[in-house]
Scaffold this motif. Structure first.
Motif, PDB file in Angstrom:
ATOM      1  N   ALA A  17     -25.088  62.661 -35.125  1.00 17.08           N
ATOM      2  CA  ALA A  17     -23.909  63.381 -35.614  1.00 17.08           C
ATOM      3  C   ALA A  17     -24.260  64.239 -36.819  1.00 17.08           C
ATOM      4  CB  ALA A  17     -22.793  62.399 -35.962  1.00 17.08           C
ATOM      5  N   TYR A  65     -15.344  64.776 -31.203  1.00 17.67           N
ATOM      6  CA  TYR A  65     -16.333  63.703 -31.308  1.00 17.67           C
ATOM      7  C   TYR A  65     -15.672  62.341 -31.476  1.00 17.67           C
ATOM      8  CZ  TYR A  65     -19.972  67.203 -31.635  1.00 17.67           C
ATOM      9  OH  TYR A  65     -20.833  68.231 -31.359  1.00 17.67           O
ATOM     10  N   SER A  87     -14.812  69.496 -34.124  1.00 17.32           N
ATOM     11  CA  SER A  87     -15.723  70.511 -34.640  1.00 17.32           C
ATOM     12  C   SER A  87     -15.518  71.809 -33.889  1.00 17.32           C
ATOM     13  CB  SER A  87     -17.183  70.075 -34.477  1.00 17.32           C
ATOM     14  OG  SER A  87     -17.482  69.008 -35.328  1.00 17.32           O
ATOM     15  N   ASP A 106     -10.632  69.432 -26.142  1.00 19.36           N
ATOM     16  CA  ASP A 106     -12.089  69.437 -26.113  1.00 19.36           C
ATOM     17  C   ASP A 106     -12.562  70.485 -25.107  1.00 19.36           C
ATOM     18  OD1 ASP A 106     -14.626  68.266 -26.905  1.00 19.36           O
ATOM     19  OD2 ASP A 106     -14.711  67.399 -24.899  1.00 19.36           O
TER      20      ASP A 106
END
Length: 167
Positions: free
Chosen positions: A17, A102, A107, A135
């Motif tokens: 990550a 995530y 992000s 997503d």
């Protein structure tokens, strides 16, 4: 033995990550663009993570300092490095990229031609998790680089009206 395996797995996930966030690089290229809110932005929800409170206003996002175009992996890599190394705090950025969830964070990322991707975490102030883009959805986000209350974690803060679905 199981504790060691779980510890090793957790360490690997954390390292991965952190690696995705990016590191190193020089200062990001500056670009000018006006930030206009979109009518197709994700809706705000009053039972938000921060109970609808925000630390930024639309006026804070009016003058964009850095623009990252869709697919500009190198520029996003540089911006991500600058954000994570506290060199871009207070900069207003506009990123046209893909949302990646995530699990505990969202992000905005840029893909490269060879299958890599680089990005940085963003938070929509005053919005619940279900108000975030899906997503894999391509969006244009305008936000300001800031940190959490500890001052150790940097990310892009934005408002719901500055998250625009693209395409």
């Amino acid at each position: 033995m199981k504790k060691l395996a779980y510890t090793l797995l957790f360490t690997c996930v954390f390292a991965l990550a952190f690696a995705l966030v990016g590191c190193g690089g020089e200062s990001a290229p500056a670009g000018s663009s006006s930030a206009e809110p979109s009518s197709s932005a994700a809706p705000a929800d009053q039972d938000a993570e921060v109970t609808g409170e925000t630390t930024i206003t639309a006026a804070d996002l009016a003058n964009v300092d850095i623009v990252i175009e869709y697919g500009d992996y190198d520029a996003m890599s540089e911006l991500s490095a600058n954000i994570q190394n506290a060199r871009s705090e207070g900069s207003v950025v506009q990123v046209d990229g893909v949302v990646v969830n995530y699990g505990m964070s969202y992000s905005i990322v840029e893909p490269s031609n060879d299958g890599k991707r680089i990005g940085t975490v963003f938070k929509i102030e005053g919005a619940a998790e279900d108000a975030y883009p899906q997503d894999g959805q391509r969006v244009k986000i305008t936000g300001i680089v800031g940190s959490d209350e500890t001052g150790y974690t940097y990310f892009i803060k934005t408002l719901p009206e500055f998250v625009e679905a693209v395409g």
